[in-house]
Design a protein around this motif. Structure first.
Motif, mmCIF file in Angstrom:
data_model
loop_
_atom_site.group_PDB
_atom_site.id
_atom_site.type_symbol
_atom_site.label_atom_id
_atom_site.label_comp_id
_atom_site.label_asym_id
_atom_site.label_seq_id
_atom_site.Cartn_x
_atom_site.Cartn_y
_atom_site.Cartn_z
ATOM 1 N N ASN A 9 1.199 -1.120 -0.610
ATOM 2 C CA ASN A 9 -0.307 -0.291 0.043
ATOM 3 C C ASN A 9 0.626 1.581 -0.065
ATOM 4 O OD1 ASN A 9 -2.063 1.291 0.618
ATOM 5 N ND2 ASN A 9 -2.152 1.237 2.922
ATOM 6 N N LYS A 11 -0.295 4.278 -0.528
ATOM 7 C CA LYS A 11 -0.356 5.493 0.460
ATOM 8 C C LYS A 11 -0.354 6.730 -0.475
ATOM 9 C CE LYS A 11 -0.072 3.625 5.100
ATOM 10 N NZ LYS A 11 -0.373 3.873 6.075
ATOM 11 N N HIS A 95 -9.813 0.238 5.075
ATOM 12 C CA HIS A 95 -8.073 0.659 5.123
ATOM 13 C C HIS A 95 -8.258 1.498 6.920
ATOM 14 C CE1 HIS A 95 -4.040 1.791 6.593
ATOM 15 N NE2 HIS A 95 -3.841 0.912 5.671
ATOM 16 N N GLY A 212 0.569 -3.957 9.493
ATOM 17 C CA GLY A 212 1.543 -3.258 10.383
ATOM 18 C C GLY A 212 2.783 -3.377 10.662
ATOM 19 N N GLY A 234 2.998 -1.440 4.244
ATOM 20 C CA GLY A 234 2.880 0.009 4.132
ATOM 21 C C GLY A 234 4.502 0.670 3.646
HETATM 22 C C1 PEP Z 1 -0.923 -0.521 5.910
HETATM 23 O O1 PEP Z 1 -0.661 0.848 5.285
HETATM 24 O O2 PEP Z 1 -1.397 -0.722 5.652
HETATM 25 C C2 PEP Z 1 0.684 -0.818 6.542
HETATM 26 C C3 PEP Z 1 0.617 -1.569 7.612
HETATM 27 O O3 PEP Z 1 1.117 0.024 7.204
HETATM 28 P P1 PEP Z 1 2.568 0.319 7.442
HETATM 29 O O4 PEP Z 1 2.785 -1.332 7.077
HETATM 30 O O5 PEP Z 1 3.857 1.211 7.482
HETATM 31 O O6 PEP Z 1 2.091 -0.128 8.979
#
Ligand code: PEP
Length: 254
Positions: A9, A11, A95, A212, A234
Motif C-alpha cells: 500500500n 498510500k 483501510h 502493521g 505500507g
Molecule cells: C498499511 O498501510 O496498511 C500498513 C500496514 O502500513 P505500515 O506497514 O507502514 O505499518
C-alpha cells in the motif's frame, strides 16, 4: 499450504517517476510470482502508468479505495468501473486510515465491497482495533463487528477467495508490530468467525493478511504463523528491495 499474498500500500506517497521506477524494479526483480501473489496499490493518479508497466507481469495492481456508486455526481470520486477500465484488478476497502480520518462506516465499507465485486475487482477488506480498544480487551468485539458489518448480506460464493487484512491500528506506521502470537491469535479468531458464518471450506479459501509495520526483518516470523496468509505492507513497500525481500520470505511458506 495456501499461496501467500503480499500487498504493498503506497498510500499518498511518491512522485510519478518514483512510482514508475518501483514498478519497473518489481517487474525485473520478481522471481517468486509463481509461488506468492503480489500486489501494489499506488495512488489513483499513478494507477494507469503502473498498470501499463506491470501489465505483462504477474504483479496485481489495485486502488487504495473506491466509491460505492457506478457513476454520477460524486465530485472527486472514482468508481470501480473506472478502475477496471484502466486495468486494475484489485482494491483495498476499509483501510483504518479511511475508517478513522474519513469516518468510513461499516455500512459504507459493505457497499464498497459489493461494488468492488460487482465490477470484478478483488477486494482486501481491512479490519483491526485501536490501542484503546485493545487495552479495553475489545479486540474480538471490534473485529467481529467490522467483519459482520463489512460482509453483510454477502453470499458464501461472494466471500469465497476474498482477502481480509488484520491490521491493528496501533501497529500501522508506528514501527510497533504485533507479536507473531498476538497476530496469529486474532487471525484464528477471524477464521473461526468466518467458519461459523460460511462453513469451513469458504473460511479456508479466504486469505488473512497481517498488516502493521511489516518489514524485511520481521516478515519471516509473522508469515510463518499458521493462520497468517500474507501481509499488507505500507512503509516497507516504498522500497522495492525491502518489498522484494518480504516477498521472498513469503515464498518459503507458500
Ligand atoms: C498499511 O498501510 O496498511 C500498513 C500496514 O502500513 P505500515 O506497514 O507502514 O505499518
Amino acid at each position: 499450504m495456501k499461496k501467500q499474498y503480499i500487498a504493498g500500500n503506497w498510500k499518498m506517497n511518491l512522485t510519478l517517476d518514483e512510482a514508475r521506477d518501483i514498478a519497473r524494479k518489481l517487474c525485473d526483480g520478481i522471481a517468486d510470482a509463481e509461488t506468492v501473489d503480489i500486489g501494489v496499490f499506488p495512488p489513483f493518479v499513478y494507477l494507469k502508468d503502473v498498470c501499463d508497466i506491470l501489465s505483462d507481469s504477474k504483479v496485481f495492481v489495485g486502488a487504495q479505495n473506491m466509491n460505492m456508486e457506478q457513476h454520477g455526481a460524486f465530485t472527486g470520486e472514482v468508481s470501480g468501473g473506472m478502475l477496471k477500465d484502466i486495468g486494475c484488478t484489485h482494491v483495498i476497502i476499509g483501510h483504518s486510515e479511511r475508517r478513522t480520518i474519513y469516518k468510513e462506516t461499516d455500512s459504507e465499507i459493505n457497499s464498497k465491497l459489493k461494488a468492488a465485486l460487482l465490477n470484478d475487482l478483488q477486494p482486501i477488506l481491512c479490519v483491526g482495533e485501536s490501542q484503546d480498544e485493545r487495552d479495553a480487551d475489545k479486540t474480538r468485539e471490534v473485529v467481529e463487528k467490522q467483519l459482520s458489518g463489512g460482509l453483510l448480506d454477502l453470499k458464501p460464493e461472494q466471500v469465497e477467495g476474498l482477502t481480509i487484512a488484520y491490521e491493528p491500528v496501533w501497529a500501522i506506521g508506528t514501527g510497533k508490530t504485533a507479536t507473531p502470537e498476538q497476530a496469529n491469535e486474532v487471525h484464528a479468531f477471524i477464521r473461526n468467525t468466518l467458519r461459523s458464518k460460511y462453513g469451513d471450506d469458504t473460511a479456508q479459501s479466504i486469505r488473512i493478511q497481517y498488516g502493521g509495520s511489516v518489514n524485511a526483518g520481521n516478515a519471516k516470523e509473522l508469515l510463518g504463523q499458521p493462520e497468517i496468509d500474507g501481509a499488507l505492507v505500507g512503509g516497507a513497500s516504498l522500497d522495492p528491495n525491502s518489498f522484494l525481500d518480504i516477498v521472498s520470505k513469503a515464498a518459503s511458506f507458500s
